[in-house]
Design an enzyme around this catalytic site. Structure first.
Site, mmCIF file in Angstrom:
data_model
loop_
_atom_site.group_PDB
_atom_site.id
_atom_site.type_symbol
_atom_site.label_atom_id
_atom_site.label_comp_id
_atom_site.label_asym_id
_atom_site.label_seq_id
_atom_site.Cartn_x
_atom_site.Cartn_y
_atom_site.Cartn_z
ATOM 1 N N ASP A 437 0.832 -1.058 0.178
ATOM 2 C CA ASP A 437 -0.094 -0.194 -0.006
ATOM 3 C C ASP A 437 0.939 1.145 0.062
ATOM 4 O O ASP A 437 2.023 1.137 0.585
ATOM 5 C CB ASP A 437 -0.748 -0.253 1.395
ATOM 6 C CG ASP A 437 -1.660 1.334 1.594
ATOM 7 O OD1 ASP A 437 -2.297 1.745 0.504
ATOM 8 O OD2 ASP A 437 -1.570 1.934 2.657
ATOM 9 N N ASP A 608 -0.885 -0.168 5.916
ATOM 10 C CA ASP A 608 -1.034 0.264 7.198
ATOM 11 C C ASP A 608 -2.355 1.010 7.448
ATOM 12 O O ASP A 608 -2.788 0.989 8.512
ATOM 13 C CB ASP A 608 -0.187 1.519 7.582
ATOM 14 C CG ASP A 608 -0.366 2.630 6.529
ATOM 15 O OD1 ASP A 608 -0.900 2.637 5.675
ATOM 16 O OD2 ASP A 608 -0.032 3.708 7.174
ATOM 17 N N ASP A 612 -6.725 -1.102 4.079
ATOM 18 C CA ASP A 612 -5.769 -2.520 3.579
ATOM 19 C C ASP A 612 -6.461 -3.659 4.458
ATOM 20 O O ASP A 612 -5.683 -4.912 4.066
ATOM 21 C CB ASP A 612 -4.228 -2.177 3.723
ATOM 22 C CG ASP A 612 -4.008 -0.862 3.004
ATOM 23 O OD1 ASP A 612 -4.401 -0.646 1.973
ATOM 24 O OD2 ASP A 612 -3.240 0.005 3.729
#
Lengths: 709, 53
Positions: A437, A608, A612
């Protein structure tokens, strides 16, 4: 000789504080988490500082768990203690509940008793092996039986329970052959003893129990360390919030907040509950929820969600959903539903057990039938069948995995990587694709300095920026590296607002836009001039290196983000990733991970944000940085506590090394069995052989585990 | 072989003593913080007279 506590004459003069420091409080009332302590000096300073606080009667640091247990009046607000620790340079957080002690003491007690019984019985056995005969041998066997049978029955309880559980579901696990071997060894030896036989396997039954319990204790320790570290992480979430009660601001625990409470948030703090904005306007960082890097401005009456960060402030919000109802919690629940998918993974140890148990049981049964048919001597046939079962018992197999995992997770913990799930190491070793991410893992928020800013102004900016520890102000410094600092007078930091100082009678400030009277999020003011500083997103200094290292290991790196295509492409180019997927919603991320995995790839997801969480749970393995939200950390297999994303590479390396060691250990156990099984089947096995083989293989496996690095 | 009548109970008693000692260490939380305790063992702070400040 009586055992007395040694009293050093020097201690007689110590005052209450020094004596209470370092003593375990009888009833700890508070637990603080100290993520940064690492040495004796830290422990000492923390304990002394806490004891100087009014109300604290005892404090003891636990270095393994990075916590301090404090005894004080129940219900005391620990805020001043945390402040005192911060003042001497220690980060401290309040733990959710004062923890008791490690709950593996039952297992350790069993281990101790098994060890005691094993040593005494072996001592008696040595006499038998070296030639005791007739009445002496029988006496020794009887004494051994007296010690071994109750000890084995008590100590092997955990194996019996687990075996019974597996059998009641019509399954075989490793504990079934273990329990069978222990019970049969005791039964056979008792029978032999009663009939004045030559061979008793009491010591084998006990050393089996002892070594296998050793493996269990290691496993339990590892799990409880991981669990307590994981709950410590959860404590980094806002636990205390400022509630406005009759116009006064009072610090409250988050559990006390109810709907319609008015909460005050300082700039830079995370929104603790879902709510509605009461202040005029606020800028929010929603990247944790949506992945977009641009701050969003909202006005009075608009909703705010837990997990967002207020960039300007202080602001007031009214709580609309708390606890289980808040959006943060809902995400956590979604993630725990997705988790079920992961439990399908079968650990290496279980796969080995599936092969092992039928093989060993089959062999012993065949030995019994074979010998009974060949000789017609049922007693001899049973002897051989049981000794086969004992000698092949998975001592080494039982230790193979826990010994390696303990060494590997311990090593990673010291490197700042917390491995949370039991099979995480094995899965991490198998991944072949990495999904990142973007926000928070490879990039950080920073302030952009306008190109047209004069060098003299840059110097002022540098001095102001270095005066504050705020991450945004720190982010200015790399760009100002070759500018000399200007000395400024009266440098003052205003919490939640910024830094002010005087430069030759001109007031200068660096801080939030609201404080400096401008619409920009952050600005620099020199005299009357206001220079807005825009927030940009830039790759972390180590990000490019990390991506290159991973690619050099043959792992394709993909970038997933909820951010716009333009932003994503820019970052992707700087980092040199293999593919970029922009504008992804949480569900699309999940779908992408699942699609890639159905093609046979094994994905490591690193993220994080809340957006996600689903992808983290669905991926073959997952990691989250320590700064991530609780929900993401819950979903991840490993959490990088040190904040240094490069530790990821270490984690992958240790995981692969651990997997190799585990496989080697299985190899060792198999070799040992390949030698001992034919001997046992041929009827040559003796208790002495069993004892030697068992301890040698266990020690070899443990030593090999130490090589996991 | 009569000596066994003394030696065997002796060895068992010693073993039991060690077991009791072990249970005591377990009860008094001596295995809770192995990492911290291995450092505290080197601590001269408590043994030395308290510094007056």
């Amino acid at each position: 000789m009586s055992v007395t506590t040694t009293v050093c004459p020097g201690c007689a003069g110590t005052d209450r504080e020094l004596r209470a420091a370092g003593r375990m409080p009888d009833v700890p009332t508070h637990d603080l988490i100290l993520p940064t302590i690492h040495c004796l000096d830290c422990m000492r300073r923390v304990e002394t500082a806490l004891l100087q606080q009014p109300g604290v009667t005892a404090a003891r640091v636990n270095l393994s768990r990075k916590r301090v247990a404090i005894a004080a009046e129940p219900g005391t607000d620990p805020a001043p203690w945390i402040a005192a620790l911060n003042a001497i340079g220690f980060e401290a957080h309040e733990a959710r509940a004062a923890s008791g002690t490690a709950n593996d003491s039952g297992l350790v007690l069993r281990l101790g008793i098994a060890g005691f019984a094993m040593m005494n019985v072996t001592l008696l056995s040595v006499a038998v092996w070296s030639g005791a005969s007739d009445a002496t041998r029988d006496l020794f066997h009887w004494i051994a039986a007296l010690i071994a049978i109750p000890a084995a029955l008590y100590c092997a309880q955990p194996f019996f329970d687990s075996a019974r559980g597996a059998l009641s579901r019509w399954q075989l696990n490793m504990d079934v052959p273990i329990s069978l071997a222990i019970i049969l060894a005791c039964a056979l030896s008792l029978y032999e003893t009663m009939n004045s036989g030559a061979h008793a396997y009491f010591d084998a039954a006990l050393s089996l129990t002892f070594f296998l319990l050793g493996g269990r204790v290691l496993e339990a320790r590892m799990r409880s360390t991981a669990r307590s570290a994981a709950s410590d992480l959860a404590a980094l979430e806002p636990r205390r919030v400022t509630r406005i009660e009759d116009g006064e601001r009072i610090s409250r625990s988050i559990d006390e907040i109810v709907v319609c409470d008015q909460l005050c948030l300082a700039a830079g703090s995370r929104v603790p509950v879902d709510g509605m904005l009461v202040s005029d306007s606020v800028q929010l960082d929603r990247s944790a929820l949506t992945g977009e890097s641009e701050p969003v401005s909202i006005t009075e009456g608009s909703p705010v969600s837990a997990g967002e960060v207020a960039l300007t402030g202080p602001v007031t919000i009214e709580a609309s959903a708390v606890g289980e109802a808040s959006s943060l919690r809902r995400m956590v629940q979604l993630a725990s539903m997705a988790e079920a998918a992961r439990n399908r993974y079968t650990a290496l140890a279980d796969r080995a057990a599936k092969l092992y148990a039928p093989l060993v049981h089959g062999l012993s049964f065949a030995a019994f039938v074979g010998w009974a048919w060949a000789t017609g001597d049922f007693h001899k046939a049973a002897m051989i069948a049981i000794s086969t079962l004992i000698i092949t018992c998975p001592c080494a197999l039982g230790l193979a995995v826990p010994a390696v995992s303990t060494v590997a997770t311990g090593r990673l913990f010291r490197m700042g990587v917390l491995v949370k799930s039991e099979t995480a190491l094995e899965r991490l070793a198998e991944i072949d694709t990495v999904f990142f991410d973007k926000t928070g893992t490879l990039t950080e928020s920073a302030l952009d300095i306008p190109d047209e800013l004069e060098p003299s102004d840059r110097a002022i900016l540098k001095t102001l920026a270095s005066a504050s520890m705020h991450p945004l102000s720190r982010s200015l410094l790399p760009a100002l590296e070759d500018i000399p600092e200007t000395p400024l007078d009266h440098i003052e930091e205003h919490t939640g607002q910024g830094v002010s100082a005087m430069a030759d009678k001109t007031p200068v400030c660096l801080g939030s836009g609201a404080w400096l009277g401008t619409a920009a999020g952050t600005a620099l003011r020199i005299g009357e001039r206001v220079i807005p500083l825009t927030r940009i997103e830039r790759p972390l200094p180590e990000a490019r290196n990390l991506v290159e290292t991973l690619q050099a290991q043959g792992l394709p790196v993909h970038l997933l983000t909820g951010d716009t295509v333009g932003n994503a492409e820019r970052t992707a180019q700087k980092l040199g990733v293999d593919a970029v997927h922009a504008g992804m919603t949480p569900d699309e991320k999940l779908a992408l991970v699942e699609k890639t995995q159905t093609k046979g790839a094994r994905v490591l997801m690193v993220g994080d944000g809340l957006n996600d969480t689903l992808a983290l749970t669905a991926a073959w393995a997952s990691m989250a940085p320590g700064a991530a939200l609780e929900a993401s950390q819950n979903a991840a297999d490993a959490v990088i506590l040190s904040g240094r994303m490069a530790a990821m590479v270490d984690a992958l390396r240790v995981a692969r090394s651990a997997r190799r060691r585990i496989l080697e250990n299985f190899g060792l156990a198999a070799t040992y069995n390949a030698i001992s099984i034919p001997l046992a089947l041929a009827g040559f096995a003796t208790p002495l052989m069993a004892a030697l083989a068992m301890s040698t293989s266990s020690i070899l496996v443990t030593l090999n585990a130490l090589r996991a690095r | 072989m009569d000596v066994l009548l003394i030696l065997v109970p002796c060895s068992l008693a010693l073993g039991l003593l060690a077991l009791v000692a072990f249970v005591w260490t377990l009860r008094s939380h001596q295995y809770d913080d192995l990492e911290g305790d291995q450092m505290r063992a080197l601590d001269e702070y408590e043994a030395a007279p308290a510094p007056k400040d």
